[in-house]
Design an enzyme around this catalytic site. Structure first.
Site, PDB file in Angstrom:
ATOM      1  N   LYS A   1      35.211 -53.842  63.219  1.00 40.39           N
ATOM      2  CA  LYS A   1      34.391 -52.972  62.373  1.00 40.39           C
ATOM      3  C   LYS A   1      32.933 -53.407  62.526  1.00 40.39           C
ATOM      4  CE  LYS A   1      34.926 -51.013  57.723  1.00 40.39           C
ATOM      5  NZ  LYS A   1      35.530 -51.272  56.401  1.00 40.39           N
TER       6      LYS A   1
HETATM    7  O1  G3P Z   1      35.807 -50.118  53.187  1.00 37.11           O
HETATM    8  C1  G3P Z   1      34.677 -49.321  53.061  1.00 37.11           C
HETATM    9  C2  G3P Z   1      34.647 -48.396  51.883  1.00 37.11           C
HETATM   10  O2  G3P Z   1      35.875 -47.773  51.734  1.00 37.11           O
HETATM   11  C3  G3P Z   1      34.106 -48.985  50.628  1.00 37.11           C
HETATM   12  O3  G3P Z   1      34.401 -48.232  49.499  1.00 37.11           O
HETATM   13  O4  G3P Z   1      34.628 -48.119  47.056  1.00 37.11           O
HETATM   14  O5  G3P Z   1      33.159 -49.893  48.053  1.00 37.11           O
HETATM   15  O6  G3P Z   1      32.465 -47.513  48.093  1.00 37.11           O
HETATM   16  P1  G3P Z   1      33.628 -48.446  48.103  1.00 37.11           P
END
Ligand code: G3P
Length: 219
Positions: free
Chosen positions: A87
Site C-alpha cells: 500500500k
Molecule cells: O484503510 C483506509 C480507510 O478505509 C480509512 O478509513 O474510517 O479511517 O476514514 P477511515
C-alpha cells in the site's frame, strides 16, 4: 464485488473469514497503532499472522515517503508473503514506486485517493488497486460516492485493469451504494459488513416461522 475488512484486529479478521465472504484485509498505520502493534519485528509478525488467516489480498502500508525508501520497504513487505499487496500513498514518489512495483510483479494499492485525477495517475502507473476514501470526503461535505462513480467511468472509458477499492466506508448503505456504482472491492469495518445481515422483517419473520412450527409440532 470483493469484500475486504479494514482492520488489523486478528479476532475481527477471523470472524469475517469464518463468515466465508472475506476476500482480503486492508490495514494502515493508524489501524496497526490501534492494535498496539509497533516496532518492525512486531509489525512483520502481525502481517504474517494476518496472512495465515485469509486466502489473499493483505494490504500492508509503507511508512516511507521517498522513492528509494518506498521501494526498499515495499520489497521487504512483498517478500513476507505472496498475499501481500504493498500500500503506497498518493504522492509523487509513490506513483513512481507503483510503476516500479508494477514492472516487477509486485501488487500495489494506491491509498489516500480523494480525486478522480489521482485515481487516473495511479491507474496509469499500473496500480492493482486504488483506494478512494469516500467516508472522509462525506465528512467534509463532499460527495464521496460521486468520486467512485467518476473513477468507474474513467477506468471503463480506457479499460484500465486497476480495481476500485472503495475505502473509508462508514456503514452498510455505503457498501450497497458502492456495489450499485460498480466498485470492484469495498473495504469496511466488521460492523458495517455484519450490518448487511440485519432487517427487522427478517427477525420478526423468523420468529413467526419458528413459533408456528413449534405450535404445529405441539411443543
Ligand atoms: O484503510 C483506509 C480507510 O478505509 C480509512 O478509513 O474510517 O479511517 O476514514 P477511515
Amino acid at each position: 464485488m470483493k469484500f475486504f475488512i479494514d482492520t488489523a484486529n486478528l479476532d475481527q479478521i477471523k470472524e469475517a473469514q469464518d463468515l466465508g465472504i472475506l476476500d482480503g484485509v486492508t490495514t494502515n498505520p493508524s489501524l496497526m497503532a490501534k492494535e498496539g502493534i509497533t516496532g518492525e519485528a512486531n509489525v512483520t509478525a502481525h502481517y504474517k499472522a494476518i496472512c495465515d488467516i485469509v486466502d489473499d489480498n493483505v494490504s500492508a502500508e509503507v511508512i516511507a515517503t521517498t522513492y528509494d525508501e518506498i521501494i526498499a520497504e515495499g520489497k521487504a513487505l512483498a517478500a513476507l508473503n505472496p498475499k501481500i499487496v504493498v500500500k503506497v500513498p498518493m504522492i509523487k514518489d509513490g506513483i513512481k514506486a507503483i510503476k516500479y512495483f508494477t514492472d516487477n510483479g509486485i501488487k500495489t494499492n494506491c491509498t489516500l485517493i480523494f480525486s478522480a485525477g489521482q485515481a487516473l495517475l495511479a491507474a496509469k502507473a499500473g496500480a492493482t488497486y486504488v483506494s478512494p476514501f469516500l467516508g472522509r470526503l462525506d465528512d467534509i461535505s463532499t460527495d464521496g460516492l460521486a468520486l467512485i462513480e467518476d473513477i468507474r467511468l474513467i477506468f471503463d472509458n480506457y479499460g484500465y485493469p486497476t480495481q476500485i477499492l472503495a475505502a473509508s466506508i462508514r456503514g452498510p448503505l455505503h457498501i450497497v451504494a458502492c456495489a450499485k456504482l460498480g466498485a470492484d472491492v469495498i473495504t469496511a469495518p466488521l460492523s458495517a459488513i455484519t450490518a448487511l445481515l440485519k432487517h427487522p422483517l427478517t427477525d420478526s419473520g423468523l420468529a413467526t416461522f419458528l413459533a408456528d412450527h413449534a405450535k404445529a409440532s405441539g411443543k
